[in-house]
Motif scaffolding. Structure first.
Motif, PDB file in Angstrom:
ATOM      1  N   LEU A  24       0.897  -1.119  -0.028  1.00 24.20           N
ATOM      2  CA  LEU A  24       0.013   0.117  -0.050  1.00 24.20           C
ATOM      3  C   LEU A  24       1.056   1.281   0.100  1.00 24.20           C
ATOM      4  N   ARG A  25       0.278   2.358  -0.334  1.00 18.87           N
ATOM      5  CA  ARG A  25       1.055   3.665  -0.399  1.00 18.87           C
ATOM      6  C   ARG A  25       1.647   4.229   1.014  1.00 18.87           C
ATOM      7  N   SER A  26       0.808   3.631   2.154  1.00 13.09           N
ATOM      8  CA  SER A  26       1.409   3.739   3.381  1.00 13.09           C
ATOM      9  C   SER A  26       2.745   3.008   3.786  1.00 13.09           C
ATOM     10  N   GLY A  27       2.904   2.158   2.859  1.00 16.08           N
ATOM     11  CA  GLY A  27       4.213   1.015   3.094  1.00 16.08           C
ATOM     12  C   GLY A  27       3.795  -0.034   3.654  1.00 16.08           C
ATOM     13  N   LEU A  28       2.586  -0.335   4.149  1.00 13.04           N
ATOM     14  CA  LEU A  28       2.010  -1.670   4.797  1.00 13.04           C
ATOM     15  C   LEU A  28       1.784  -2.596   3.699  1.00 13.04           C
ATOM     16  N   HIS A  29       2.080  -3.842   4.070  1.00 14.16           N
ATOM     17  CA  HIS A  29       1.872  -5.103   3.115  1.00 14.16           C
ATOM     18  C   HIS A  29       0.480  -5.559   3.310  1.00 14.16           C
ATOM     19  N   THR A  30      -0.077  -6.279   2.431  1.00 19.45           N
ATOM     20  CA  THR A  30      -1.597  -6.934   2.414  1.00 19.45           C
ATOM     21  C   THR A  30      -1.792  -7.649   1.435  1.00 19.45           C
ATOM     22  N   ARG A  31      -2.793  -9.030   1.580  1.00 25.71           N
ATOM     23  CA  ARG A  31      -3.174  -9.822   0.586  1.00 25.71           C
ATOM     24  C   ARG A  31      -4.460  -9.320  -0.290  1.00 25.71           C
ATOM     25  N   ALA A  32      -5.020  -8.237   0.448  1.00 26.81           N
ATOM     26  CA  ALA A  32      -6.063  -7.635  -0.184  1.00 26.81           C
ATOM     27  C   ALA A  32      -6.061  -6.385  -0.485  1.00 26.81           C
ATOM     28  N   TYR A  33      -6.413  -5.726  -1.989  1.00 23.69           N
ATOM     29  CA  TYR A  33      -6.499  -4.517  -2.341  1.00 23.69           C
ATOM     30  C   TYR A  33      -7.550  -4.019  -2.732  1.00 23.69           C
ATOM     31  N   ALA A  34      -7.987  -2.977  -2.624  1.00 21.84           N
ATOM     32  CA  ALA A  34      -9.233  -2.242  -2.955  1.00 21.84           C
ATOM     33  C   ALA A  34      -8.970  -0.887  -3.608  1.00 21.84           C
ATOM     34  N   ASN A  35      -9.547  -0.864  -4.835  1.00 27.24           N
ATOM     35  CA  ASN A  35      -9.292   0.255  -5.766  1.00 27.24           C
ATOM     36  C   ASN A  35     -10.494   0.603  -6.442  1.00 27.24           C
ATOM     37  N   PHE A  36     -10.831   2.028  -6.285  1.00 31.22           N
ATOM     38  CA  PHE A  36     -12.093   2.522  -6.904  1.00 31.22           C
ATOM     39  C   PHE A  36     -12.049   3.210  -7.966  1.00 31.22           C
ATOM     40  N   VAL A  37     -10.810   3.045  -8.714  1.00 29.84           N
ATOM     41  CA  VAL A  37     -10.636   4.096 -10.036  1.00 29.84           C
ATOM     42  C   VAL A  37     -11.980   3.736 -10.918  1.00 29.84           C
ATOM     43  N   PRO A  38     -12.687   4.946 -11.282  1.00 25.02           N
ATOM     44  CA  PRO A  38     -13.709   4.679 -12.001  1.00 25.02           C
ATOM     45  C   PRO A  38     -13.675   4.014 -13.137  1.00 25.02           C
ATOM     46  N   SER A  39     -12.767   3.936 -13.879  1.00 23.97           N
ATOM     47  CA  SER A  39     -12.587   3.113 -14.954  1.00 23.97           C
ATOM     48  C   SER A  39     -12.817   1.751 -14.663  1.00 23.97           C
ATOM     49  N   ARG A  40     -12.582   1.166 -13.734  1.00 24.96           N
ATOM     50  CA  ARG A  40     -12.935  -0.083 -13.096  1.00 24.96           C
ATOM     51  C   ARG A  40     -14.067  -0.481 -12.701  1.00 24.96           C
ATOM     52  N   VAL A  41     -14.936   0.578 -12.577  1.00 20.66           N
ATOM     53  CA  VAL A  41     -16.136   0.487 -12.023  1.00 20.66           C
ATOM     54  C   VAL A  41     -17.175   0.721 -12.949  1.00 20.66           C
ATOM     55  N   PRO A  42     -18.214  -0.128 -13.252  1.00 22.13           N
ATOM     56  CA  PRO A  42     -19.088  -0.016 -14.466  1.00 22.13           C
ATOM     57  C   PRO A  42     -20.047   1.377 -13.957  1.00 22.13           C
ATOM     58  N   TYR A  43     -20.556   1.938 -14.972  1.00 25.65           N
ATOM     59  CA  TYR A  43     -21.329   3.018 -15.022  1.00 25.65           C
ATOM     60  C   TYR A  43     -22.409   2.921 -13.789  1.00 25.65           C
ATOM     61  N   HIS A  44     -23.325   2.023 -13.940  1.00 30.53           N
ATOM     62  CA  HIS A  44     -24.296   1.689 -12.891  1.00 30.53           C
ATOM     63  C   HIS A  44     -24.033   1.786 -11.445  1.00 30.53           C
ATOM     64  N   LEU A  45     -22.763   0.989 -11.404  1.00 30.75           N
ATOM     65  CA  LEU A  45     -22.244   1.119  -9.786  1.00 30.75           C
ATOM     66  C   LEU A  45     -21.525   2.291  -9.399  1.00 30.75           C
ATOM     67  N   ARG A  46     -21.158   2.980 -10.412  1.00 31.08           N
ATOM     68  CA  ARG A  46     -20.765   4.545 -10.034  1.00 31.08           C
ATOM     69  C   ARG A  46     -21.694   5.248  -9.572  1.00 31.08           C
ATOM     70  N   GLU A  47     -22.904   5.281 -10.286  1.00 26.55           N
ATOM     71  CA  GLU A  47     -23.960   5.842  -9.926  1.00 26.55           C
ATOM     72  C   GLU A  47     -24.593   5.827  -8.634  1.00 26.55           C
ATOM     73  N   GLU A  48     -24.440   4.138  -8.219  1.00 26.64           N
ATOM     74  CA  GLU A  48     -25.003   3.815  -7.057  1.00 26.64           C
ATOM     75  C   GLU A  48     -24.289   4.248  -5.781  1.00 26.64           C
ATOM     76  N   LEU A  49     -22.767   4.280  -5.972  1.00 28.36           N
ATOM     77  CA  LEU A  49     -22.134   4.780  -5.251  1.00 28.36           C
ATOM     78  C   LEU A  49     -22.068   6.193  -4.998  1.00 28.36           C
ATOM     79  N   ILE A  50     -22.423   7.019  -5.984  1.00 31.85           N
ATOM     80  CA  ILE A  50     -22.508   8.591  -5.965  1.00 31.85           C
ATOM     81  C   ILE A  50     -23.742   9.009  -4.906  1.00 31.85           C
TER      82      ILE A  50
END
Length: 217
Positions: A24-50
């Motif tokens: 992670l950018r914090s320098g911590l290590h992990t097995r799970a990575y979450a990233n909400f970059v809009p291009s990776r989220v379908p339009y209808h789910l982006r609308e739900e998030l907003i």
């Protein structure tokens, strides 16, 4: 779509990836990575998030809404800008320098005194980024009315951001999904010699500093 259903849909499209050696950018290590970059989220789910973000905003009096600034940073900046647009609020971007310090480019900081501010980011892990941005806003004379995250991956649901003079903020969270992290010297994947991914987070930086981990005999 309710929140559990939305979270399941986001997992299904790969917003969260598991079983990889991520830095992670914090320098911590992990097995799970979450990233909400809009291009990776379908339009209808982006609308739900907003929609969920708008519904979860701290309740502010009209006088505060009239002077409201939404601050975005990192992968959360797109969501922050859309929420600001829909609320007809001002939008500002907090930029992280290589030193880890946050700044507002150009004359943005001069616009903050007397303003009511909400920070919107995508993922809460250590709280370090939010702490740096809130501290900056307070230093230039803004009033922090809330910090929001799409995902809290911290183990505790009661993480508070504490500042000087007893000033405390409790983040507003859409999803809470604990994802374990380790410092490099305590990382079980490093101890097992599992290479880190250089595709996400700061894995490439870690590779250039230390090389890939070696199996410990």
């Amino acid at each position: 779509m309710d929140r559990p259903e939305l979270w399941k849909a986001l997992e299904d499209v790969g917003v969260v990836r598991y079983d990889r050696h991520i830095i992670l950018r914090s320098g911590l290590h992990t097995r799970a990575y979450a990233n909400f970059v809009p291009s990776r989220v379908p339009y209808h789910l982006r609308e739900e998030l907003i929609s969920h973000l708008e519904e979860s905003l701290p309740r502010l009096p009209q006088t505060a809404i009239d002077d409201l600034v939404i601050i975005g940073t990192g992968c959360g900046e797109w969501y922050a800008s859309i929420v600001a647009y829909r609320l007809q609020a001002e939008y500002m971007y907090a930029e992280k320098e290589t030193s880890g310090r946050y700044i507002f480019r150009r004359d943005q900081a001069e616009q903050l005194p007397g303003k009511h501010v909400i920070l919107l980011d995508d993922v809460l892990c250590t709280g370090r980024s939010a702490f740096g941005i809130v501290k900056l806003v307070l230093q230039v004379g803004g009033t922090m009315d809330g910090v929001m995250f799409i995902l809290d991956r911290h183990a505790s649901k009661s993480l508070l951001l504490s500042f000087q003079h007893g000033y405390v903020l409790r983040p507003t969270i859409l999803f809470h999904a604990p994802m374990e992290t380790w410092a490099r010297d305590a990382c079980p994947m490093c101890a097992s010699g599992i290479p880190y991914s250089i595709e996400h987070g700061a894995g490439n930086d870690e590779f250039h500093q230390h090389g890939q981990p070696q199996m410990k005999l």
